[in-house]
Design an enzyme around this catalytic site. Structure first.
Site, short mmCIF file in Angstrom:
data_model
loop_
_atom_site.label_atom_id
_atom_site.label_comp_id
_atom_site.label_asym_id
_atom_site.label_seq_id
_atom_site.Cartn_x
_atom_site.Cartn_y
_atom_site.Cartn_z
N ARG A 200 59.17 14.55 30.00
CA ARG A 200 58.10 15.53 29.84
C ARG A 200 58.39 16.81 30.61
O ARG A 200 58.14 17.91 30.10
CB ARG A 200 56.76 14.91 30.27
N TYR B 197 56.23 16.43 20.76
CA TYR B 197 56.90 15.20 21.20
C TYR B 197 56.77 14.94 22.70
O TYR B 197 56.32 15.79 23.45
CB TYR B 197 58.35 15.14 20.74
N GLU B 198 57.13 13.70 23.08
CA GLU B 198 56.95 13.18 24.44
C GLU B 198 55.49 13.23 24.87
O GLU B 198 55.17 13.46 26.03
CB GLU B 198 57.83 13.93 25.44
N GLY B 199 54.59 12.98 23.92
CA GLY B 199 53.16 13.04 24.18
C GLY B 199 52.64 14.41 23.81
O GLY B 199 53.02 15.42 24.43
#
Length: 558
Positions: A292, A430-432
């Site tokens: 993140r 992406y990645e949350g």
């Protein structure tokens, strides 16, 4: 499309983020001249070997053949040069073959890679996540046979989390892990959106796969993490036969065409457990938190590339009578064009400051002891969702404004502005997603220790010699206290506004620190401009935070 790594800006931002004090205390061999040499050498490598592949990689893309995924021309060779130069191992632990340098330096390198070629930068980013997980949770075999190969970059890593029915909601994943008898496992299932799940740049790829054991409890408490290698790894570390997982297809995407996004099928493939059974969620967050921050750094890289491209165009293009120059100058001398360019520049530097601040805190939390380490860890945890979400929003905004500066030419692919916009758009997802980051910030990170980390940060920012920051700090303090007093739906309804407000204010603080350190009129001008253009909206954002969920509850969607 041209890109030049912003070495001087990165060096200034590192210093303002506390990197000098950190290295003097905990990395005594890393003196100022070594930092400068690393940044200069990284810039040469990135500018000469990675940036030239950005446009061609976008046009050609990765492709799936009968032998697996083939990267766009030049990508595999550039990756091998990246490894040969030691760049993959920059901040990895010395115990596993890394150079043991700071995360701040590694983040500076990551920004350069992303600015030069976002698609290329994704491969080492995923490997770094696998390194983090195995360094903390791997068993002796994994640390001896696998980790050094990932650190060197001889092998790459991939995070394999998402399934067609299980995106953010990992409780719904169904990939199975069956014990095979001799102590290993067999994985069966499908994963989607697997970045660099297969490619031709290395001999082996290590998949970090979330799956369920037969006795797993329901929900996220029943997830375990497994390592599945493209080729089986012998007891001596040698590569054996091909493991039984394969690429079903490559996704056709809006951008990042040079990065293969794979649909993977696991057909009883051999795997080994990483960490403890049913503790895969915690293991995943080890990888995810590292990723993140680096995604936030990618947002900064794209923003910087957009800034450079738009600024170069604005200085060359002549259109209409101008008022800020001689009257017949370039469009740079139109007030609105220059305002857009200043906004891109100020926000890019602010986002860089937030990301490098977070990286320095990660090292401080690891190197310091006692209360100092605990406070650094708490602030780092608080900043990670802000670094990821705010910086990637800045990347998209900068790419959009950069396209606007180009006018109609920006909408034409040949200028490169359109590619930056297309590539940047994945980073808030992406990645949350950034909505998830906002929920994590206001619903979890803010509430740890009853808001102590955010209150301490606000108090420290209030001590800065930056008069323009006061309005933003007042709004952030009011929104923080309201959010802490209103848990649940009311706070979550204002989560995105709260994250934006926090990023705006902390970014302004980062700019003020840079301006004070640099002592230059340009830096001071950008900080004042940011205060007027960005922090002037802080009260409105605080009002959004404190609006509550009443209207959301009342609306039926009709």
């Amino acid at each position: 499309m041209t890109y030049s790594a912003p070495v001087a800006d990165l060096a200034l931002s590192l210093s303002a983020a506390g990197h000098d004090a950190l290295r003097e205390r905990f990395f005594p061999e890393l003196d100022a001249s070594t930092v400068a040499a690393v940044l200069d050498a990284a810039a040469v490598f990135v500018d000469e070997q990675v940036a030239p592949l950005n446009r061609s990689g976008d046009r050609q893309g990765a492709r799936l053949t009968s032998d697996g995924v083939v990267l766009a021309d030049g990508f595999a060779a550039a990756y091998q040069a990246f490894v040969a130069g030691g760049w993959n191992s920059l901040a990895a632990p010395e115990a596993h073959g890394g150079q043991g340098l700071t995360r701040g330096l590694a983040s500076a390198l990551s920004e350069m890679l992303a600015g030069a070629n976002l698609s290329f930068s994704l491969c080492p980013m995923l490997t770094a996540g696998a390194i983090e997980a195995l360094s903390l949770l791997g068993n002796e075999r994994q640390k001896t046979l696998v980790l050094p190969k990932l650190v060197s970059g001889e092998w790459t890593g991939a995070m394999c989390l998402t399934e067609p029915q299980a995106g953010t909601d990992l409780a719904a994943l169904t990939c199975r892990a069956e014990p095979d008898g001799p102590g290993g496992y067999r994985l069966t299932g499908q994963k989607i959106f697997i970045t660099f799940g297969d490619h031709d740049a290395t001999d082996n790829i290590c998949h970090m796969v979330l799956a369920r054991l037969p006795d797993a409890p329901a929900g996220v408490r029943g997830i375990s993490l497994f390592l599945a290698s493209k080729h089986l790894i012998g007891a001596d570390g040698s590569l054996g036969e091909r493991n039984s997982f394969s690429v079903v297809s490559l996704e056709h995407k809006l951008g990042i065409h040079g990065s293969p996004t794979c649909v993977m099928a696991y057909d009883g493939c051999a795997a080994e457990l990483v960490g403890e059974p049913h503790k895969g969620l915690a293991a995943m967050f080890v990888m995810m938190n590292a990723a993140r921050l680096q995604v936030g750094v990618q947002g900064v890289g794209v923003a910087e590339a957009a800034r450079q491209l738009a600024l170069g165009y604005a200085r060359d293009r002549r259109q209409g009578a101008t008022v800020l120059g001689s009257g017949d100058g370039p469009i740079f001398d139109h007030p609105d064009v220059r305002r857009n360019l200043m906004l891109i520049t100020a926000k890019t530097r602010a986002a860089r400051g937030i990301c490098l601040m977070t990286a320095v805190l990660a090292d401080l939390a690891e190197q310091a002891e006692g209360e100092e380490a605990a406070q650094a860890a708490a602030r780092q945890m608080l900043l990670v969702p802000i670094a990821k979400a705010w910086s990637t929003d800045v990347g998209v905004e900068a790419a959009s404004l950069g396209l606007q500066v180009h006018g109609g030419m920006g909408f034409i692919e040949e200028t490169g502005a359109a590619q930056l916009y297309r590539d940047a758009r994945i980073t808030p997802i992406y990645e949350g997603t950034n909505g998830v980051q906002a929920i994590d910030l206001i619903g979890r990170k803010l509430r740890l220790d009853e808001g102590a980390a955010m209150r301490a940060l606000i108090a420290e920012m209030a001590q800065a010699d930056a008069p323009g920051l006061a309005e933003g700090l007042s709004a952030l303090s009011a929104a923080t206290e309201w959010a802490l007093a209103h848990p649940g739906a009311d706070a979550l309804a204002g989560a995105t506004a709260y994250l934006q407000l926090a990023g705006d204010v902390i970014g302004g603080w980062a700019l003020a620190r840079e301006a004070q350190l640099a002592g230059s009129e340009d830096c001071a001008t950008l900080a004042r401009f940011y205060n007027g253009q960005v922090l002037s909206g802080a009260a409105g954002l605080a009002a959004k935070v404190m609006q509550g969920a009443g209207d959301l509850t009342a609306w039926s969607g009709d």
